[in-house]
Design a protein around this motif. Sequence first.
Motif, PDB file in Angstrom:
ATOM      1  N   SER A  23      86.567  27.457  25.819  1.00 23.98           N
ATOM      2  CA  SER A  23      85.274  27.267  26.489  1.00 23.98           C
ATOM      3  C   SER A  23      84.262  28.319  26.063  1.00 23.98           C
ATOM      4  CB  SER A  23      85.457  27.304  28.012  1.00 23.98           C
ATOM      5  OG  SER A  23      86.255  26.228  28.450  1.00 23.98           O
ATOM      6  N   GLU A  24      84.714  29.563  25.918  1.00 26.17           N
ATOM      7  CA  GLU A  24      83.796  30.637  25.535  1.00 26.17           C
ATOM      8  C   GLU A  24      83.321  30.472  24.095  1.00 26.17           C
ATOM      9  OE1 GLU A  24      81.411  33.986  25.863  1.00 26.17           O
ATOM     10  OE2 GLU A  24      82.342  32.656  27.353  1.00 26.17           O
ATOM     11  N   LEU A  25      84.232  30.117  23.193  1.00 21.80           N
ATOM     12  CA  LEU A  25      83.839  29.891  21.803  1.00 21.80           C
ATOM     13  C   LEU A  25      82.928  28.671  21.692  1.00 21.80           C
ATOM     14  CD1 LEU A  25      87.201  30.601  19.923  1.00 21.80           C
ATOM     15  CD2 LEU A  25      85.189  32.086  20.098  1.00 21.80           C
ATOM     16  N   ARG A  26      83.226  27.677  22.480  1.00 28.77           N
ATOM     17  CA  ARG A  26      82.395  26.472  22.495  1.00 28.77           C
ATOM     18  C   ARG A  26      80.985  26.797  22.988  1.00 28.77           C
ATOM     19  NH1 ARG A  26      81.666  21.849  25.783  1.00 28.77           N
ATOM     20  NH2 ARG A  26      81.881  19.877  24.663  1.00 28.77           N
ATOM     21  N   ARG A  27      80.915  27.598  24.051  1.00 30.48           N
ATOM     22  CA  ARG A  27      79.611  28.007  24.583  1.00 30.48           C
ATOM     23  C   ARG A  27      78.826  28.792  23.533  1.00 30.48           C
ATOM     24  NH1 ARG A  27      77.109  32.281  26.185  1.00 30.48           N
ATOM     25  NH2 ARG A  27      78.897  33.586  25.669  1.00 30.48           N
ATOM     26  N   ALA A  28      79.520  29.671  22.817  1.00 29.92           N
ATOM     27  CA  ALA A  28      78.859  30.483  21.799  1.00 29.92           C
ATOM     28  C   ALA A  28      78.337  29.623  20.651  1.00 29.92           C
ATOM     29  CB  ALA A  28      79.828  31.538  21.268  1.00 29.92           C
ATOM     30  N   LEU A  29      79.104  28.613  20.267  1.00 24.37           N
ATOM     31  CA  LEU A  29      78.675  27.735  19.180  1.00 24.37           C
ATOM     32  C   LEU A  29      77.478  26.884  19.595  1.00 24.37           C
ATOM     33  CD1 LEU A  29      82.178  26.664  17.867  1.00 24.37           C
ATOM     34  CD2 LEU A  29      80.392  27.716  16.462  1.00 24.37           C
ATOM     35  N   ILE A  30      77.543  26.289  20.773  1.00 25.11           N
ATOM     36  CA  ILE A  30      76.438  25.461  21.248  1.00 25.11           C
ATOM     37  C   ILE A  30      75.180  26.303  21.421  1.00 25.11           C
ATOM     38  CG2 ILE A  30      75.577  24.142  23.234  1.00 25.11           C
ATOM     39  CD1 ILE A  30      78.359  22.997  23.585  1.00 25.11           C
ATOM     40  N   GLY A  31      75.354  27.547  21.862  1.00 21.54           N
ATOM     41  CA  GLY A  31      74.214  28.429  22.078  1.00 21.54           C
ATOM     42  C   GLY A  31      73.700  29.099  20.820  1.00 21.54           C
ATOM     43  N   GLY A  32      74.318  28.799  19.679  1.00 24.59           N
ATOM     44  CA  GLY A  32      73.840  29.370  18.428  1.00 24.59           C
ATOM     45  C   GLY A  32      74.134  30.845  18.267  1.00 24.59           C
ATOM     46  N   LEU A  33      75.166  31.347  18.951  1.00 22.07           N
ATOM     47  CA  LEU A  33      75.494  32.769  18.848  1.00 22.07           C
ATOM     48  C   LEU A  33      76.173  33.105  17.523  1.00 22.07           C
ATOM     49  CD1 LEU A  33      76.748  33.495  22.479  1.00 22.07           C
ATOM     50  CD2 LEU A  33      74.470  33.827  21.509  1.00 22.07           C
ATOM     51  N   PHE A  34      76.723  32.089  16.862  1.00 23.12           N
ATOM     52  CA  PHE A  34      77.285  32.272  15.530  1.00 23.12           C
ATOM     53  C   PHE A  34      76.337  31.648  14.513  1.00 23.12           C
ATOM     54  CE2 PHE A  34      81.469  31.902  17.939  1.00 23.12           C
ATOM     55  CZ  PHE A  34      81.613  33.276  18.048  1.00 23.12           C
ATOM     56  N   GLU A  35      76.166  32.314  13.387  1.00 21.91           N
ATOM     57  CA  GLU A  35      75.241  31.835  12.371  1.00 21.91           C
ATOM     58  C   GLU A  35      75.933  30.873  11.405  1.00 21.91           C
ATOM     59  OE1 GLU A  35      73.673  35.205  10.394  1.00 21.91           O
ATOM     60  OE2 GLU A  35      72.649  36.004  12.168  1.00 21.91           O
TER      61      GLU A  35
ATOM     62  N   CYS B  23      72.497  25.900  14.150  1.00 21.56           N
ATOM     63  CA  CYS B  23      71.194  25.702  13.504  1.00 21.56           C
ATOM     64  C   CYS B  23      70.033  25.989  14.448  1.00 21.56           C
ATOM     65  CB  CYS B  23      71.070  24.267  12.994  1.00 21.56           C
ATOM     66  SG  CYS B  23      72.375  23.756  11.861  1.00 21.56           S
ATOM     67  N   ILE B  24      70.321  26.075  15.757  1.00 27.25           N
ATOM     68  CA  ILE B  24      69.257  26.198  16.747  1.00 27.25           C
ATOM     69  C   ILE B  24      68.426  27.457  16.527  1.00 27.25           C
ATOM     70  CG2 ILE B  24      68.753  26.505  19.197  1.00 27.25           C
ATOM     71  CD1 ILE B  24      69.554  23.687  18.490  1.00 27.25           C
ATOM     72  N   ARG B  25      69.100  28.592  16.366  1.00 29.72           N
ATOM     73  CA  ARG B  25      68.368  29.847  16.190  1.00 29.72           C
ATOM     74  C   ARG B  25      67.560  29.834  14.897  1.00 29.72           C
ATOM     75  NH1 ARG B  25      70.127  34.220  19.463  1.00 29.72           N
ATOM     76  NH2 ARG B  25      71.622  33.437  20.967  1.00 29.72           N
ATOM     77  N   VAL B  26      68.146  29.259  13.861  1.00 33.52           N
ATOM     78  CA  VAL B  26      67.418  29.151  12.598  1.00 33.52           C
ATOM     79  C   VAL B  26      66.137  28.349  12.806  1.00 33.52           C
ATOM     80  CG1 VAL B  26      67.518  28.282  10.235  1.00 33.52           C
ATOM     81  CG2 VAL B  26      69.546  29.326  11.256  1.00 33.52           C
ATOM     82  N   ALA B  27      66.238  27.272  13.598  1.00 35.54           N
ATOM     83  CA  ALA B  27      65.063  26.435  13.862  1.00 35.54           C
ATOM     84  C   ALA B  27      64.012  27.198  14.659  1.00 35.54           C
ATOM     85  CB  ALA B  27      65.490  25.176  14.614  1.00 35.54           C
ATOM     86  N   ILE B  28      64.450  27.983  15.646  1.00 35.69           N
ATOM     87  CA  ILE B  28      63.506  28.751  16.459  1.00 35.69           C
ATOM     88  C   ILE B  28      62.739  29.745  15.596  1.00 35.69           C
ATOM     89  CG2 ILE B  28      63.331  30.500  18.274  1.00 35.69           C
ATOM     90  CD1 ILE B  28      65.598  29.064  19.725  1.00 35.69           C
ATOM     91  N   TYR B  29      63.457  30.449  14.725  1.00 31.82           N
ATOM     92  CA  TYR B  29      62.790  31.402  13.840  1.00 31.82           C
ATOM     93  C   TYR B  29      61.864  30.683  12.860  1.00 31.82           C
ATOM     94  CZ  TYR B  29      65.859  35.118  15.535  1.00 31.82           C
ATOM     95  OH  TYR B  29      66.507  36.039  16.325  1.00 31.82           O
TER      96      TYR B  29
END
Length: 215
Positions: free
Chosen positions: A31-43, A181-187
Amino acid sequence: MQKAAIEKNNEAIAAQLAPVGRETVQDRVYSELRRALIGGLFEPSQVLTIRGLADALVTSTMPVREALGRLITEKALEALPNRSVRVPPITLERLDDLLRARILIEGEAIALAAARMGPRQIATIETILGEWDEMRALKHKKDVDREVTLNQSFHFEIYRSCGSAVLIPMIESLWLQSGPCIRVAIYAFSEAGEVDTAQYHRRILRGQRHDDAAV
């Protein structure tokens, strides 16, 4: 004699129940890794090691290894030859594929939700957008973590209103794959001079208010 009877009873109970310790830890790690992936915490293209993740999560390597196996099966991660894993890299082909799927599936969820959302759900969405405006009004550096969280909260408040038990897991799977990809899109939006990404969310909200998913 009473102690022996208690021990025998405990053994009988244990024989009927499956151990939950490791499964519980594995589920929490997943669940924690899944949350991190959905939240874009990993590049995108980021390499992750079992030992590194286990240390970060303060657990053993076994639940991490099993959780990574599940995420690899779900196409959220890729296995590497050296027993590590990586976040899939961004390619135009992959982005196009994810975008097509998200438009089809999430668009249908929004259309279904438009006819089902009530005042409570609308009020919740308005609160989320209000928090977004407050964040933008602050003068300090852009809070990407907060923006990612608000973005996810906004969308899933709508999706949960669609009434489909089939669509939600599909949407979650797509977010799991597109999250990095979310963080990349925000930047990218910021570099292009787009300072109010919430404007698109306001258009969606107007559509929900007027029961018009086409907005």
